[in-house]
Design a protein around this motif. Sequence first.
Motif, PDB file in Angstrom:
ATOM      1  N   GLN A 131       9.519   4.535   6.693  1.00 26.37           N
ATOM      2  CA  GLN A 131       9.852   5.825   6.082  1.00 26.37           C
ATOM      3  C   GLN A 131       8.980   6.073   4.839  1.00 26.37           C
ATOM      4  N   ARG A 132       8.857   5.022   4.031  1.00 31.93           N
ATOM      5  CA  ARG A 132       8.022   5.139   2.829  1.00 31.93           C
ATOM      6  C   ARG A 132       6.564   5.400   3.228  1.00 31.93           C
ATOM      7  N   ALA A 133       6.146   4.730   4.305  1.00 31.85           N
ATOM      8  CA  ALA A 133       4.764   4.910   4.771  1.00 31.85           C
ATOM      9  C   ALA A 133       4.532   6.355   5.193  1.00 31.85           C
TER      10      ALA A 133
ATOM     11  N   GLY B 254      -1.692  -4.036 -18.027  1.00 30.96           N
ATOM     12  CA  GLY B 254      -0.620  -3.897 -19.004  1.00 30.96           C
ATOM     13  C   GLY B 254       0.436  -2.989 -18.391  1.00 30.96           C
ATOM     14  N   TRP B 255       1.259  -2.347 -19.227  1.00 24.94           N
ATOM     15  CA  TRP B 255       2.306  -1.460 -18.718  1.00 24.94           C
ATOM     16  C   TRP B 255       1.660  -0.319 -17.950  1.00 24.94           C
ATOM     17  N   LEU B 256       2.172  -0.047 -16.758  1.00 30.18           N
ATOM     18  CA  LEU B 256       1.558   0.984 -15.922  1.00 30.18           C
ATOM     19  C   LEU B 256       2.049   2.370 -16.327  1.00 30.18           C
ATOM     20  N   THR B 257       1.139   3.307 -16.376  1.00 25.60           N
ATOM     21  CA  THR B 257       1.517   4.687 -16.677  1.00 25.60           C
ATOM     22  C   THR B 257       0.892   5.601 -15.641  1.00 25.60           C
TER      23      THR B 257
ATOM     24  N   GLY C 201       0.800  -1.234   0.000  1.00 22.87           N
ATOM     25  CA  GLY C 201       0.000   0.000   0.000  1.00 22.87           C
ATOM     26  C   GLY C 201       0.823   1.270   0.000  1.00 22.87           C
ATOM     27  N   THR C 202       2.163   1.151   0.117  1.00 20.48           N
ATOM     28  CA  THR C 202       3.000   2.349  -0.010  1.00 20.48           C
ATOM     29  C   THR C 202       3.493   2.521  -1.443  1.00 20.48           C
ATOM     30  N   GLY C 203       3.172   1.570  -2.314  1.00 23.70           N
ATOM     31  CA  GLY C 203       3.634   1.629  -3.703  1.00 23.70           C
ATOM     32  C   GLY C 203       2.718   2.498  -4.558  1.00 23.70           C
ATOM     33  N   ARG C 204       3.023   2.542  -5.850  1.00 23.85           N
ATOM     34  CA  ARG C 204       2.307   3.475  -6.740  1.00 23.85           C
ATOM     35  C   ARG C 204       0.820   3.127  -6.858  1.00 23.85           C
ATOM     36  N   VAL C 205       0.523   1.869  -7.122  1.00 21.99           N
ATOM     37  CA  VAL C 205      -0.887   1.458  -7.206  1.00 21.99           C
ATOM     38  C   VAL C 205      -1.485   1.421  -5.803  1.00 21.99           C
ATOM     39  N   GLY C 206      -0.717   0.842  -4.870  1.00 20.47           N
ATOM     40  CA  GLY C 206      -1.246   0.595  -3.530  1.00 20.47           C
ATOM     41  C   GLY C 206      -1.653   1.862  -2.799  1.00 20.47           C
ATOM     42  N   ARG C 207      -0.884   2.933  -3.012  1.00 14.77           N
ATOM     43  CA  ARG C 207      -1.243   4.141  -2.248  1.00 14.77           C
ATOM     44  C   ARG C 207      -2.515   4.788  -2.817  1.00 14.77           C
TER      45      ARG C 207
ATOM     46  N   ILE D 150       0.435  -2.772   4.724  1.00 14.55           N
ATOM     47  CA  ILE D 150       1.563  -3.618   5.142  1.00 14.55           C
ATOM     48  C   ILE D 150       2.718  -3.401   4.164  1.00 14.55           C
ATOM     49  N   GLY D 151       3.903  -3.135   4.712  1.00 13.36           N
ATOM     50  CA  GLY D 151       5.081  -2.929   3.874  1.00 13.36           C
ATOM     51  C   GLY D 151       6.327  -2.974   4.733  1.00 13.36           C
ATOM     52  N   ARG D 152       7.480  -2.839   4.065  1.00 16.53           N
ATOM     53  CA  ARG D 152       8.743  -3.028   4.787  1.00 16.53           C
ATOM     54  C   ARG D 152       9.390  -1.724   5.224  1.00 16.53           C
ATOM     55  N   SER D 153       8.816  -0.599   4.849  1.00 15.65           N
ATOM     56  CA  SER D 153       9.499   0.665   5.149  1.00 15.65           C
ATOM     57  C   SER D 153       8.567   1.676   5.817  1.00 15.65           C
TER      58      SER D 153
ATOM     59  N   LEU E 133       4.519  -2.733   9.826  1.00 14.42           N
ATOM     60  CA  LEU E 133       5.731  -3.268   9.208  1.00 14.42           C
ATOM     61  C   LEU E 133       5.501  -4.751   8.956  1.00 14.42           C
ATOM     62  N   GLY E 134       5.728  -5.178   7.748  1.00 12.88           N
ATOM     63  CA  GLY E 134       5.536  -6.596   7.425  1.00 12.88           C
ATOM     64  C   GLY E 134       6.238  -6.913   6.124  1.00 12.88           C
ATOM     65  N   ASP E 135       6.612  -8.161   5.982  1.00 16.27           N
ATOM     66  CA  ASP E 135       7.311  -8.613   4.778  1.00 16.27           C
ATOM     67  C   ASP E 135       6.655  -9.927   4.368  1.00 16.27           C
ATOM     68  N   VAL E 136       6.117  -9.961   3.173  1.00 15.02           N
ATOM     69  CA  VAL E 136       5.367 -11.166   2.762  1.00 15.02           C
ATOM     70  C   VAL E 136       6.248 -12.425   2.727  1.00 15.02           C
ATOM     71  N   ARG E 137       7.565 -12.219   2.697  1.00 13.69           N
ATOM     72  CA  ARG E 137       8.463 -13.378   2.680  1.00 13.69           C
ATOM     73  C   ARG E 137       8.652 -13.955   4.065  1.00 13.69           C
TER      74      ARG E 137
ATOM     75  N   TYR F  80      -3.455  -7.256  -2.723  1.00 17.94           N
ATOM     76  CA  TYR F  80      -2.036  -7.638  -2.753  1.00 17.94           C
ATOM     77  C   TYR F  80      -1.419  -7.011  -3.996  1.00 17.94           C
ATOM     78  N   THR F  81      -0.590  -5.989  -3.800  1.00 12.16           N
ATOM     79  CA  THR F  81      -0.001  -5.288  -4.944  1.00 12.16           C
ATOM     80  C   THR F  81       1.486  -5.061  -4.692  1.00 12.16           C
ATOM     81  N   VAL F  82       2.180  -6.176  -4.611  1.00 12.58           N
ATOM     82  CA  VAL F  82       3.590  -6.211  -4.222  1.00 12.58           C
ATOM     83  C   VAL F  82       4.468  -6.314  -5.466  1.00 12.58           C
TER      84      VAL F  82
HETATM   85  N1  LIG Z   1       5.442  -1.450 -13.871  1.00 17.53           N
HETATM   86  C1  LIG Z   1       4.579  -1.963 -14.726  1.00 17.53           C
HETATM   87  O1  LIG Z   1       4.476  -1.555 -15.897  1.00 17.53           O
HETATM   88  C2  LIG Z   1       3.678  -3.089 -14.262  1.00 17.53           C
HETATM   89  C3  LIG Z   1       2.853  -3.721 -15.202  1.00 17.53           C
HETATM   90  C4  LIG Z   1       1.968  -4.711 -14.771  1.00 17.53           C
HETATM   91  C5  LIG Z   1       1.932  -5.075 -13.438  1.00 17.53           C
HETATM   92  N2  LIG Z   1       2.767  -4.475 -12.529  1.00 17.53           N
HETATM   93  C6  LIG Z   1       2.644  -4.895 -11.127  1.00 17.53           C
HETATM   94  O2  LIG Z   1       1.725  -4.056 -10.467  1.00 17.53           O
HETATM   95  C7  LIG Z   1       1.989  -4.122  -9.045  1.00 17.53           C
HETATM   96  C8  LIG Z   1       2.042  -2.723  -8.468  1.00 17.53           C
HETATM   97  O3  LIG Z   1       3.066  -1.992  -9.108  1.00 17.53           O
HETATM   98  P1  LIG Z   1       3.601  -0.618  -8.483  1.00 17.53           P
HETATM   99  O4  LIG Z   1       4.242   0.135  -9.571  1.00 17.53           O
HETATM  100  O5  LIG Z   1       2.544  -0.008  -7.655  1.00 17.53           O
HETATM  101  O6  LIG Z   1       4.749  -1.173  -7.511  1.00 17.53           O
HETATM  102  P2  LIG Z   1       5.659  -0.331  -6.509  1.00 17.53           P
HETATM  103  O7  LIG Z   1       5.378   1.127  -6.618  1.00 17.53           O
HETATM  104  O8  LIG Z   1       7.078  -0.791  -6.692  1.00 17.53           O
HETATM  105  O9  LIG Z   1       5.120  -0.805  -5.083  1.00 17.53           O
HETATM  106  C9  LIG Z   1       5.340  -2.099  -4.654  1.00 17.53           C
HETATM  107  C10 LIG Z   1       4.960  -2.218  -3.192  1.00 17.53           C
HETATM  108  O10 LIG Z   1       5.321  -3.535  -2.745  1.00 17.53           O
HETATM  109  C11 LIG Z   1       5.892  -3.413  -1.450  1.00 17.53           C
HETATM  110  N3  LIG Z   1       6.743  -4.585  -1.233  1.00 17.53           N
HETATM  111  C12 LIG Z   1       7.778  -5.002  -2.004  1.00 17.53           C
HETATM  112  N4  LIG Z   1       8.300  -6.127  -1.500  1.00 17.53           N
HETATM  113  C13 LIG Z   1       7.566  -6.424  -0.376  1.00 17.53           C
HETATM  114  C14 LIG Z   1       7.621  -7.458   0.581  1.00 17.53           C
HETATM  115  N5  LIG Z   1       8.548  -8.429   0.502  1.00 17.53           N
HETATM  116  N6  LIG Z   1       6.716  -7.472   1.586  1.00 17.53           N
HETATM  117  C15 LIG Z   1       5.771  -6.493   1.682  1.00 17.53           C
HETATM  118  N7  LIG Z   1       5.674  -5.476   0.790  1.00 17.53           N
HETATM  119  C16 LIG Z   1       6.573  -5.441  -0.215  1.00 17.53           C
HETATM  120  C17 LIG Z   1       6.655  -2.090  -1.511  1.00 17.53           C
HETATM  121  O11 LIG Z   1       6.882  -1.536  -0.227  1.00 17.53           O
HETATM  122  P3  LIG Z   1       8.286  -1.745   0.567  1.00 17.53           P
HETATM  123  O12 LIG Z   1       9.371  -1.843  -0.474  1.00 17.53           O
HETATM  124  O13 LIG Z   1       8.396  -0.558   1.436  1.00 17.53           O
HETATM  125  O14 LIG Z   1       8.093  -3.020   1.331  1.00 17.53           O
HETATM  126  C18 LIG Z   1       5.664  -1.227  -2.269  1.00 17.53           C
HETATM  127  O15 LIG Z   1       4.697  -0.703  -1.370  1.00 17.53           O
HETATM  128  C19 LIG Z   1       3.300  -4.890  -8.886  1.00 17.53           C
HETATM  129  O16 LIG Z   1       3.019  -6.235  -8.591  1.00 17.53           O
HETATM  130  C20 LIG Z   1       3.897  -4.773 -10.295  1.00 17.53           C
HETATM  131  O17 LIG Z   1       4.814  -5.791 -10.594  1.00 17.53           O
HETATM  132  C21 LIG Z   1       3.633  -3.484 -12.922  1.00 17.53           C
END
Ligand SMILES: NC(=O)c1ccc[n+]([C@@H]2O[C@H](COP(=O)([O-])OP(=O)(O)OC[C@H]3O[C@@H](n4cnc5c(N)ncnc54)[C@H](OP(=O)(O)O)[C@@H]3O)[C@@H](O)[C@H]2O)c1
Length: 238
Positions: free
Chosen positions: A37-39, A157-160, A10-16, A32-35, A51-55, A72-74
């Motif tokens: 600071q990012r949150a 598809g490719w995210l923009t 949820g701190t990532g681009r789609v997740g937020r 849930i995420g690993r940082s 704080l959590g790590d899916v691994r 789940y958008t990891v």
């Molecule tokens: N880029 C593209 O064109 C594209 C195309 C199709 C699909 N996608 C997929 O769409 C999804 C969302 O993309 P996005 O750009 O939003 O990704 P993003 O900005 O890189 O965000 C990914 C998120 O995953 C978290 N994360 C990474 N490893 C983790 C772990 N082990 N445990 C818990 N959290 C973890 C990150 O937070 P922390 O690092 O802080 O943990 C971050 O919040 C991804 O699955 C991506 O592969 C991307």
Amino acid sequence: MNTAIAVIGGTGRVGRIVTRKLLDRGETVRVIGRSAQRAQRHLPPRAQFFLGDVRDADTLPVPLHGCSAVVYTVESGTDTSGPDSPRSTLHAGVLNTLDALRRQEGFEPAQFVLVSQRHVTRPEHPMNAYGRMLDWRLAGENAVRSSGLAYTIVRPGWLTDRTVSADDGRIHLEQGDRRDGYVALQDVAEACVQALYCPSAKGLTFEMRNGAGSAPGDWEELFAGLSTDEPVPVRAVA
Ligand SMILES: NC(=O)c1ccc[n+]([C@@H]2O[C@H](COP(=O)([O-])OP(=O)(O)OC[C@H]3O[C@@H](n4cnc5c(N)ncnc54)[C@H](OP(=O)(O)O)[C@@H]3O)[C@@H](O)[C@H]2O)c1
């Protein structure tokens, strides 16, 4: 929803964007995420961060406890093996999450929305050269499809991050994984959120891209135009 929704990634681009949209609907959201600071940088104060790590399976039961839904958008690493491989986050991480949901006392089946990607059924695609990313994503999808949970699998598809204009705001939801295309982050996030509220989204796997035209008015109708997945045997996640 009566209970919290977890956004893993949820701190990532789609997740937020997913997180903000859910908060705007009045939901309680656990990110849930690993940082931390990012949150702090990306999340509004109303989001609860864990704080959590899916691994690491031990980090998941507390934040997932009592959640009615998971998005789940990891993003994964691209190593061939080890902790930064697609296998660890796109397959093992999904299994750990499903397992944590199942092990809850008084387990009430949760909803699961998985963000996957286009081309996942095409092992010959160049993306698969990165740690067999497509193979492991598909394995993660299969785990969700066979989990017995109400699920939706979104394959963008490719995210923009461009703002989709009135001219290319149409959203194509497709099945069969044969085409290509770009899709706005906003639209992927909206699909994830709508999937939680639309009954017709349950049991669907679909690809997404933008095209000429205007944004959809009725997501329930959009989902209803797709075919639900063939039933797969429910598999216990050990
Ligand atoms: N880029 C593209 O064109 C594209 C195309 C199709 C699909 N996608 C997929 O769409 C999804 C969302 O993309 P996005 O750009 O939003 O990704 P993003 O900005 O890189 O965000 C990914 C998120 O995953 C978290 N994360 C990474 N490893 C983790 C772990 N082990 N445990 C818990 N959290 C973890 C990150 O937070 P922390 O690092 O802080 O943990 C971050 O919040 C991804 O699955 C991506 O592969 C991307």
